[in-house]
Design an enzyme around this catalytic site. Structure first.
Site, short mmCIF file in Angstrom:
data_model
loop_
_atom_site.label_atom_id
_atom_site.label_comp_id
_atom_site.label_asym_id
_atom_site.label_seq_id
_atom_site.Cartn_x
_atom_site.Cartn_y
_atom_site.Cartn_z
N ASP A 1 -7.64 -4.82 8.90
CA ASP A 1 -7.14 -3.63 8.20
C ASP A 1 -7.07 -3.81 6.69
OD1 ASP A 1 -5.07 -5.41 8.06
OD2 ASP A 1 -3.61 -4.18 9.10
N GLU B 1 0.82 -1.20 0.00
CA GLU B 1 0.00 0.00 0.00
C GLU B 1 0.86 1.26 0.00
OE1 GLU B 1 -3.57 -1.84 2.78
OE2 GLU B 1 -1.84 -0.85 3.73
#
Length: 349
Positions: free
Chosen positions: A237, A66
């Site tokens: 998450d 990410e």
């Protein structure tokens, strides 16, 4: 011909893993956690001044990579971070990261740093900030479900900020619990190692879940959660990864960082798109209520957001001043004549 010396603008401070550890020990880990909590809270108070976007994620069957960018108009930051739960089996970290801070006025970087350790610190500090506003007053006992790389940071942050004195530990791997108990010895906490999640949460006013498996999991079931507790749910998450039974969410007041991201990645991905949540920055600013009474169940559905990394990067840059816990990297080609980049290359022959 001698290569031209780099200009001051070309030199970017870099904080290695070794120097990050030296900085933390120089300041004191609990001091860092407490100060970082305050730094993050200060930026939450000016939440509306930041650019906000869900992180840019590249998912695979092995994990996720990410990028997490943000800016307040004067300073820009981003973090590169991965999440690969299978890494543990190969003796590798589940999460690794690095980050960059830059000035918006020129676009020039002003800090590059490791963020594997720093992410652990800022994640724990964010949990502590949430607990400061949402946990029962006078809470003294915390349950830590999942005793991996984040566990000690979470316990010490809640101690430093909220004043707990007891931590009850549980992990499906007893070796992880033994590791955490060993590492927390000497920090003034009573450590209780438990044989189940149910045992761990007995008597705990604050419950933190932080497990790594990338799956819809049920670490806590509805019947385990009594009135009046605060839950920091930090393990869920990414899409397809949760820890709490959805019935717990129905009974709780749920607080989040950035709803467009949390609805994709957090515990509330199990719920309808209009499931009610409160943005934590509004509680911090006094625009929304946090804990209202002793029977309320509060739940911080934490997935991590770029503003927290921004706060952490700025904190490190400020705390580096006057220390030797960094090295300058010749990162930016910065010729005397900005139009003559090729000439700079030629003079380096």
């Amino acid at each position: 011909m001698l290569a031209p010396l780099p200009s001051a603008k070309a030199m970017v401070p870099f904080v290695s893993v070794d120097n990050m550890m030296r900085l933390v020990h120089h300041l004191g880990v609990e001091t860092v956690l407490a100060e970082l909590t305050d730094a993050i809270e200060a930026d939450f108070r000016r939440w509306e001044s930041f650019d906000k976007t869900p992180r840019v994620a590249s998912h695979s069957r092995d994990g996720v990579i990410e990028l997490m960018p943000t800016s307040d108009g004067s300073v820009y930051s981003f973090k590169y971070v991965n999440g690969h739960p299978k890494n543990i089996a190969d003796g590798l970290q589940t999460v690794t990261a690095f980050g960059l801070l830059a000035e918006v006025s020129t676009g020039y970087p002003v800090l590059i740093t490791e963020m594997t350790i720093l992410t652990a610190l800022r994640t724990a500090a964010t949990s502590a900030m949430a607990a400061r506003h949402l946990a029962p007053k006078g809470a003294r006992t915390m349950a830590m479900i999942g005793n991996g790389a984040q566990a000690e940071f979470q316990a010490l942050a809640i101690k430093a900020v909220c004043g707990i004195d007891t931590v009850r530990l549980y992990d499906i791997d007893p070796r992880a619990t033994a590791k955490t108990a060993r590492n927390l010895a000497g920090y003034g906490l009573a450590i209780v190692s438990c044989s189940s999640a149910q045992e761990a949460i007995e008597g705990a006013e604050i419950i933190t879940t932080c497990t790594a498996d990338k799956q819809f999991a049920t670490i806590l079931t509805d019947n385990m959660i009594g009135a009046g507790v605060h839950i920091n749910a930090i393990g869920g998450d990414c899409p397809g990864k949760t820890e709490l039974h959805r019935d717990i969410l129905k009974r709780s007041d749920v607080f989040v960082e950035y709803p467009p991201q949390t609805r994709i990645e957090g515990e509330i991905q199990q719920m309808a798109p209009d499931f009610p949540v409160v943005e934590l920055w509004k509680v911090v600013n006094g625009e929304a209520p946090g804990r209202r009474d002793s029977q309320q169940i509060t739940l911080f559905d934490s997935v991590g957001f770029a503003i927290e990394d921004f706060s952490a990067l700025r904190y490190v840059r400020e705390r580096l001043s006057g220390t030797e816990f960094y090295q300058n990297l010749d990162m930016i080609a910065d010729p005397d004549d900005p139009r003559d980049l090729f000439g700079m290359l030629l003079r380096a022959k």
